[in-house]
Design an enzyme around this catalytic site. Structure first.
Site, PDB file in Angstrom:
ATOM      1  N   GLY A  10       8.630  53.224   9.867  1.00  0.00           N
ATOM      2  CA  GLY A  10       7.938  52.717  11.042  1.00  0.00           C
ATOM      3  C   GLY A  10       7.414  53.861  11.899  1.00  0.00           C
ATOM      4  N   LYS A  91      17.489  38.389  12.569  1.00  0.00           N
ATOM      5  CA  LYS A  91      18.437  38.821  11.539  1.00  0.00           C
ATOM      6  C   LYS A  91      18.649  40.336  11.556  1.00  0.00           C
ATOM      7  CE  LYS A  91      18.360  36.835   7.427  1.00  0.00           C
ATOM      8  NZ  LYS A  91      17.820  36.232   6.164  1.00  0.00           N
ATOM      9  N   GLY A 102      28.858  48.739  10.157  1.00  0.00           N
ATOM     10  CA  GLY A 102      29.900  48.750   9.122  1.00  0.00           C
ATOM     11  C   GLY A 102      29.795  49.989   8.253  1.00  0.00           C
ATOM     12  N   TYR A 145      13.452  38.532  20.105  1.00  0.00           N
ATOM     13  CA  TYR A 145      13.579  40.000  20.123  1.00  0.00           C
ATOM     14  C   TYR A 145      14.594  40.424  21.189  1.00  0.00           C
ATOM     15  CZ  TYR A 145      11.987  44.907  20.567  1.00  0.00           C
ATOM     16  OH  TYR A 145      11.903  46.283  20.617  1.00  0.00           O
TER      17      TYR A 145
HETATM   18  P1  NAD Z   1       7.806  49.707  13.789  1.00  0.00           P
HETATM   19  O1  NAD Z   1       7.507  48.274  13.511  1.00  0.00           O
HETATM   20  O2  NAD Z   1       6.727  50.701  13.581  1.00  0.00           O
HETATM   21  O3  NAD Z   1       9.071  50.190  12.964  1.00  0.00           O
HETATM   22  C1  NAD Z   1      10.142  49.366  12.630  1.00  0.00           C
HETATM   23  C2  NAD Z   1      10.505  49.638  11.177  1.00  0.00           C
HETATM   24  O4  NAD Z   1      11.648  48.837  10.826  1.00  0.00           O
HETATM   25  C3  NAD Z   1       9.382  49.240  10.210  1.00  0.00           C
HETATM   26  O5  NAD Z   1       9.100  50.306   9.330  1.00  0.00           O
HETATM   27  C4  NAD Z   1       9.942  48.025   9.489  1.00  0.00           C
HETATM   28  O6  NAD Z   1       9.417  47.881   8.184  1.00  0.00           O
HETATM   29  C5  NAD Z   1      11.444  48.312   9.510  1.00  0.00           C
HETATM   30  N1  NAD Z   1      12.274  47.124   9.364  1.00  0.00           N
HETATM   31  C6  NAD Z   1      12.240  45.983  10.070  1.00  0.00           C
HETATM   32  N2  NAD Z   1      13.164  45.114   9.612  1.00  0.00           N
HETATM   33  C7  NAD Z   1      13.816  45.723   8.599  1.00  0.00           C
HETATM   34  C8  NAD Z   1      14.876  45.371   7.739  1.00  0.00           C
HETATM   35  N3  NAD Z   1      15.446  44.152   7.814  1.00  0.00           N
HETATM   36  N4  NAD Z   1      15.314  46.262   6.828  1.00  0.00           N
HETATM   37  C9  NAD Z   1      14.755  47.495   6.729  1.00  0.00           C
HETATM   38  N5  NAD Z   1      13.734  47.894   7.518  1.00  0.00           N
HETATM   39  C10 NAD Z   1      13.264  47.021   8.442  1.00  0.00           C
HETATM   40  O7  NAD Z   1       8.328  49.755  15.299  1.00  0.00           O
HETATM   41  P2  NAD Z   1       8.719  51.017  16.203  1.00  0.00           P
HETATM   42  O8  NAD Z   1       7.861  51.004  17.390  1.00  0.00           O
HETATM   43  O9  NAD Z   1       8.803  52.251  15.378  1.00  0.00           O
HETATM   44  O10 NAD Z   1      10.180  50.589  16.685  1.00  0.00           O
HETATM   45  C11 NAD Z   1      11.341  51.138  16.096  1.00  0.00           C
HETATM   46  C12 NAD Z   1      12.567  50.694  16.852  1.00  0.00           C
HETATM   47  O11 NAD Z   1      12.484  51.093  18.216  1.00  0.00           O
HETATM   48  C13 NAD Z   1      12.779  49.187  16.845  1.00  0.00           C
HETATM   49  O12 NAD Z   1      14.151  48.899  16.714  1.00  0.00           O
HETATM   50  C14 NAD Z   1      12.276  48.765  18.211  1.00  0.00           C
HETATM   51  O13 NAD Z   1      12.907  47.583  18.658  1.00  0.00           O
HETATM   52  C15 NAD Z   1      12.636  49.970  19.071  1.00  0.00           C
HETATM   53  N6  NAD Z   1      11.762  50.066  20.245  1.00  0.00           N
HETATM   54  C16 NAD Z   1      10.497  50.543  20.144  1.00  0.00           C
HETATM   55  C17 NAD Z   1       9.698  50.606  21.288  1.00  0.00           C
HETATM   56  C18 NAD Z   1       8.307  51.183  21.261  1.00  0.00           C
HETATM   57  O14 NAD Z   1       7.672  51.240  22.296  1.00  0.00           O
HETATM   58  N7  NAD Z   1       7.777  51.650  20.155  1.00  0.00           N
HETATM   59  C19 NAD Z   1      10.206  50.167  22.510  1.00  0.00           C
HETATM   60  C20 NAD Z   1      11.488  49.648  22.561  1.00  0.00           C
HETATM   61  C21 NAD Z   1      12.274  49.626  21.423  1.00  0.00           C
END
Ligand code: NAD
Ligand code: UDP
Length: 329
Positions: A10, A91, A102, A145
Site C-alpha cells: 500500500g 475483518k 498473535g 472503518y
Molecule cells: P492503502 O490502501 O494504500 O494500503 C493498505 C494496504 O493494506 C493495501 O496494500 C492493501 O492491499 C492491504 N490490505 C488490506 N487488507 C488486507 C488484508 N486482509 N491482508 C493483507 N493486506 C491487506 O492505504 P494506506 O493509506 O497506505 O493506509 C495504510 C494504513 O494506515 C491503514 O491501516 C490505514 O487505516 C492507516 N491510515 C492511513 C491514513 C492515511 O492518511 N493514509 C490515515 C489514517 C490511517
C-alpha cells in the site's frame, strides 16, 4: 533485526518498508493487494534483505524465522475503498489485528498498530488530543472503518495488559505523497488528478470542512520514532496545519497551473467537519515535528500523479485482487 509489515504494497506500508530497510532492518512485506499494488514494492524485489508474501492477514499468518517487530498497516484506508469493501475492512481491523498480534506474541516481537484520526469520528473537541474518546456513529457507513480501528486499539491494549506485550498505537492523520493511487478517491489524489486533466474539482459540501495534511516522509519518521520509543498509549502523528477543502483546491489549482472549475457535490454521510491533531505528546515524547509543509509536499507529490496521468488512464481504479478478497466474506 527483522520486521513484518502488513499492508506493505500500500501507500504507507511501502514507504515504511523503505525506511526500515534504509535503517538496516530485514523486512518481510505482506499484502493481499485488495487496495495496494505490486508496483509499490517492485523496486524492493530481489533484495536479499526483503521478502514479500502475498497473504490475506485475516487468515492465520505464518512467517518463517525470527521477528523483532510486527507493524500492522493492512486495511483499506480511503473512504471510497472502505465503503466499497465494508466487510473486508471490518475483518482486517478485527480478525487481521488478532492474527498479527498473535504472531507478534509467538515471536516475542514488538507490535505497532496503524490506527487513525477517524477514531475521533466527527469530533466535538478541537484540536483532538489522544485523551478524547471521540464521536463516532457506529452504524453509519463510515462505522465499518472507525469501529474496526477502535476495536483494533482495544485488542492491542488487551494484548499489552494481559500478555505483557510491547505494543504501540499510532493515530495517523490525513497523509499524502507519492504512491497514492490516482483513483483512491481521497481528496488529495482526486484534486491533483482532476487539476492535471482539466476536469472539474469535486468539492463535497460547501468545502468548509477542514483536514490537516501530513507529508508521507514526516509520518514515516514519526512512526519510526514511536516504534522505538517506550510509549504504549495511542499517539497522534499529523501535521497540525489545518486547511479547508476549498483552500486545498485553491493550492492544488495554483501549483498545477490548472484552470479546472470547481464542482459542488453532496457531502458524504458522517463526513467529519473538522480535523486537527494535538501533537503535544509526539513533540514531548518522540521529539517529533513535521517538517514538510503543504506547498512543498504538493510539489513533491504532483510529479507522481503527472507521470500516471500522462502514462495511463488515471480514472481507472487499480483495485487488483478486490474480487478475490471479497469472495470469502
Ligand atoms: P492503502 O490502501 O494504500 O494500503 C493498505 C494496504 O493494506 C493495501 O496494500 C492493501 O492491499 C492491504 N490490505 C488490506 N487488507 C488486507 C488484508 N486482509 N491482508 C493483507 N493486506 C491487506 O492505504 P494506506 O493509506 O497506505 O493506509 C495504510 C494504513 O494506515 C491503514 O491501516 C490505514 O487505516 C492507516 N491510515 C492511513 C491514513 C492515511 O492518511 N493514509 C490515515 C489514517 C490511517
Ligand atoms: N473531499 C472532497 N472532494 C473529493 C474527495 C474528498 O471535497 O473529491 C472531502 C471529503 O468530503 C472530506 C475531505 O475532503 O471532507 C477529506 O476526504 P478524504 O476522502 O481524503 O479523507 P477523510 O479525511 O474524509 O477520511
Amino acid at each position: 533485526m527483522r520486521v513484518l509489515i502488513t499492508g506493505a504494497a500500500g501507500f504507507l506500508g511501502s514507504h515504511l518498508c523503505d525506511r526500515f530497510l534504509a535503517e538496516g532492518y530485514e523486512v518481510v512485506g505482506m499484502d493481499n493487494f485488495i487496495t495496494g499494488h505490486p508496483d509499490n514494492v517492485a523496486h524492493l524485489m530481489g533484495r536479499p534483505d526483503f521478502r514479500f508474501i502475498q497473504h490475506d492477514v485475516t487468515n492465520y499468518i505464518y512467517v518463517e524465522g525470527p521477528l523483532d517487530g510486527v507493524l500492522h498497516f493492512a486495511s483499506p484506508a480511503s473512504p471510497v475503498d472502505y465503503l466499497e469493501q465494508p466487510i473486508p475492512t471490518l475483518k482486517v481491523g478485527s480478525l487481521g489485528t488478532h492474527k498479527a498480534l498473535g504472531l507478534a506474541k509467538a515471536k516475542g516481537a514488538r507490535f505497532l498498530l496503524a490506527s487513525t484520526s477517524e477514531v475521533y469520528g466527527d469530533p466535538q473537541v478541537h484540536p483532538q488530543p489522544e485523551s478524547y474518546w471521540g464521536h463516532v456513529n457506529p452504524v453509519g457507513p463510515r462505522g465499518v472503518y472507525d469501529e474496526a480501528k477502535r476495536f483494533a486499539e482495544a485488542m492491542t491494549m488487551a494484548y499489552h495488559r494481559y500478555h505483557g506485550m510491547q505494543t504501540r498505537i499510532v493515530r495517523i492523520f490525513n497523509t499524502y505523497g507519492p504512491r497514492m493511487r490516482p483513483g483512491d478517491g481521497r481528496v488529495v489524489s482526486n484534486f491533483i488528478v482532476q487539476a492535471l486533466r482539466g476536469d472539474p474539482i469535486s468539492i463535497y459540501g460547501d468545502g468548509s470542512q477542514t483536514r490537516s495534511f501530513t507529508y508521507v516522509d514526516d509520518l514515516v519518521d514519526g512512526i519510526y520514532r514511536l516504534f522505538h520509543s517506550d510509549r504504549v498509549e495511542p499517539t497522534n502523528i499529523g501535521n497540525p496545519n489545518e486547511f479547508t477543502v476549498l483552500e486545498l483546491a485553491e493550492r492544488v489549482l495554483a501549483q498545477t497551473e490548472s484552470s479546472s472549475a470547481l464542482d459542488r457535490l453532496p457531502l458524504p454521510e458522517d463526513d467529519p467537519k473538522v480535523r486537527q491533531p494535538d501533537i503535544t505528546i509526539a513533540r514531548a515524547v518522540l521529539g517529533w515535528e513535521p517538517r514538510v509543509e503543504l506547498e512543498e509536499g504538493l510539489q513533491r507529490t504532483i510529479p507522481h500523479f503527472r507521470r500516471l496521468v500522462e502514462g495511463h488512464d488515471a480514472g481507472a481504479r487499480t483495485l487488483a485482487g478486490a474480487a478475490d478478497a471479497a469472495a470469502p466474506v
